[in-house]
Design a protein around this motif. Structure first.
Motif, mmCIF file in Angstrom:
data_model
loop_
_atom_site.group_PDB
_atom_site.id
_atom_site.type_symbol
_atom_site.label_atom_id
_atom_site.label_comp_id
_atom_site.label_asym_id
_atom_site.label_seq_id
_atom_site.Cartn_x
_atom_site.Cartn_y
_atom_site.Cartn_z
ATOM 1 N N ARG A 1 -13.425 50.951 -26.932
ATOM 2 C CA ARG A 1 -12.394 50.474 -27.856
ATOM 3 C C ARG A 1 -12.467 48.959 -28.005
ATOM 4 N NH1 ARG A 1 -7.662 52.766 -29.668
ATOM 5 N NH2 ARG A 1 -7.889 54.512 -28.232
ATOM 6 N N GLN A 2 -12.745 48.261 -26.875
ATOM 7 C CA GLN A 2 -12.843 46.805 -26.919
ATOM 8 C C GLN A 2 -14.001 46.350 -27.805
ATOM 9 O OE1 GLN A 2 -12.510 48.621 -24.135
ATOM 10 N NE2 GLN A 2 -10.398 48.083 -23.624
ATOM 11 N N ASN B 1 -12.994 46.937 -31.479
ATOM 12 C CA ASN B 1 -12.000 45.956 -31.924
ATOM 13 C C ASN B 1 -12.630 44.589 -32.171
ATOM 14 O OD1 ASN B 1 -9.938 47.815 -31.828
ATOM 15 N ND2 ASN B 1 -9.267 47.229 -29.780
ATOM 16 N N ARG B 2 -13.517 44.200 -31.274
ATOM 17 C CA ARG B 2 -14.190 42.901 -31.443
ATOM 18 C C ARG B 2 -15.082 42.912 -32.683
ATOM 19 N NH1 ARG B 2 -19.222 40.703 -27.867
ATOM 20 N NH2 ARG B 2 -19.578 38.786 -29.041
ATOM 21 N N LEU C 1 -14.812 44.739 -35.404
ATOM 22 C CA LEU C 1 -13.992 44.692 -36.609
ATOM 23 C C LEU C 1 -13.424 43.291 -36.839
ATOM 24 C CD1 LEU C 1 -12.002 48.040 -36.328
ATOM 25 C CD2 LEU C 1 -13.846 47.512 -37.919
ATOM 26 N N ARG C 2 -13.051 42.641 -35.751
ATOM 27 C CA ARG C 2 -12.473 41.300 -35.867
ATOM 28 C C ARG C 2 -13.460 40.308 -36.462
ATOM 29 N NH1 ARG C 2 -10.748 41.192 -31.213
ATOM 30 N NH2 ARG C 2 -12.369 39.987 -30.146
ATOM 31 N N ARG D 1 -8.661 53.700 -35.400
ATOM 32 C CA ARG D 1 -9.507 53.944 -34.229
ATOM 33 C C ARG D 1 -9.067 55.264 -33.612
ATOM 34 N NH1 ARG D 1 -7.830 48.762 -36.108
ATOM 35 N NH2 ARG D 1 -8.947 47.086 -35.024
ATOM 36 N N TYR E 1 -15.157 56.759 -28.987
ATOM 37 C CA TYR E 1 -14.340 56.005 -29.933
ATOM 38 C C TYR E 1 -15.110 55.779 -31.226
ATOM 39 C CZ TYR E 1 -10.890 55.058 -26.323
ATOM 40 O OH TYR E 1 -9.924 55.193 -25.364
#
Length: 291
Positions: free
Chosen positions: A169-170, A173-174, A176-177, A240, A247
């Motif tokens: 997940r991390q 998220n990174r 996508l950021r 997500r 994920y």
């Protein structure tokens, strides 16, 4: 019959899905198997797990042989149908525990129906070689050779675990950021130099017909795609969730599911990105999201 269905439905679906790469076909195979079971002598079901798996395996091998021609006529790249794996459902837990990573499912297309059967039965479902021998009507020694040959085709040494690395997940998220920040250099730093992006539109929606290769090309493609959507009047929502036991992302445009994205990580970098856009392959995701 109800007891058998309840006990083995998840197992048989997991086997059929990984054999065919299609949740729709897997559901049909499981239903057909239990319909045929009504006409069988119950005395033959002294070992129902093995017998049911044999029925499913034989049916899936037939489907794979007929599917080869269809895939040859397929527009663009063909990817397995993604499925949502929820945390709180017993049948889904069975599927998740016996689920090969999506990247491995993609690679299974390199195998013959016989190789795929032995590989899935052993590596995913957990059957021993003597059990597989009775299912596929081969000797135990032959089954070992078939699985070894399958591993060789997949580029997986016998001594290594075949479960591929999946994105946390991390990581997602990174990733996508940095895309939202339009940070090309940061995106490239997260991608392997030889990263490959495969998109499946099935000729029904817009998608790259050929795989996109190299970190620079993939980064440019993703940035361009994000810019196009974000600058339009369409509402973009990225969810997500757990897909195929890992994920992944569900991309919605104006609340409608547009695509599903899954990642494969190797040596701490994204080596494969799978973008499923064919609406026929998103029906299962849509059903799960409306329940």
């Amino acid at each position: 019959m109800k007891e058998l269905y309840k006990e083995y439905k998840g197992l048989l679906f997991s086997l059929a899905y990984q054999m065919t790469g299609s949740a729709i076909d897997a559901e049909d195979v499981v239903q057909d198997t239990f319909l045929k079971l009504n006409d069988l002598d119950r005395d033959r079901l002294d070992e129902p797990r093995a017998y049911l798996c044999k029925m499913v395996t034989n049916r899936c091998k037939d489907l794979l042989k007929s599917a080869r021609h269809r895939k040859e006529q397929y527009v663009g790249e063909w990817l397995p149908e993604p499925i949502v794996t929820l945390e709180d459902q017993t049948s889904e837990a069975v599927i998740r525990d016996q689920q090969l990573a999506y990247a491995v499912l993609v690679m299974l297309e390199r195998l013959s129906p016989e190789e795929r059967a032995v590989f899935v039965l052993h590596e995913a479902i957990g059957f021993k070689y003597n059990e597989i021998a009775s299912i596929v009507n081969k000797s135990e020694v032959n089954c070992r050779k078939i699985n070894s040959r399958a591993r060789e085709k997949l580029g997986v040494p016998t001594e290594l675990n075949i479960q591929s690395e999946t994105a946390s997940r991390q990581w997602i998220n990174r990733f996508l950021r940095v895309i939202e920040q339009d940070n090309v250099d940061e995106i490239i730093s997260m991608l392997a130099e030889d990263v490959v992006l495969i998109a499946d539109g099935g000729g029904k929606v817009t998608a790259a017909v050929q795989p996109i290769k190299s970190s620079k090309n993939v980064a440019s493609f993703l940035i361009g795609l994000y810019r196009k959507v974000s600058k339009s009047d369409e509402a973009l929502h990225i969810e997500r969730t757990n897909i195929n036991g890992q994920y992944g992302l569900i991309i919605r445009i104006n609340k409608y599911i547009d695509s599903v994205v899954l990642f494969h990580i190797k040596n701490n970098a994204i080596s494969n990105i799978y973008l499923v856009r064919n609406p026929d392959k998103l029906n299962g995701i849509k059903k799960m999201n409306t329940q």
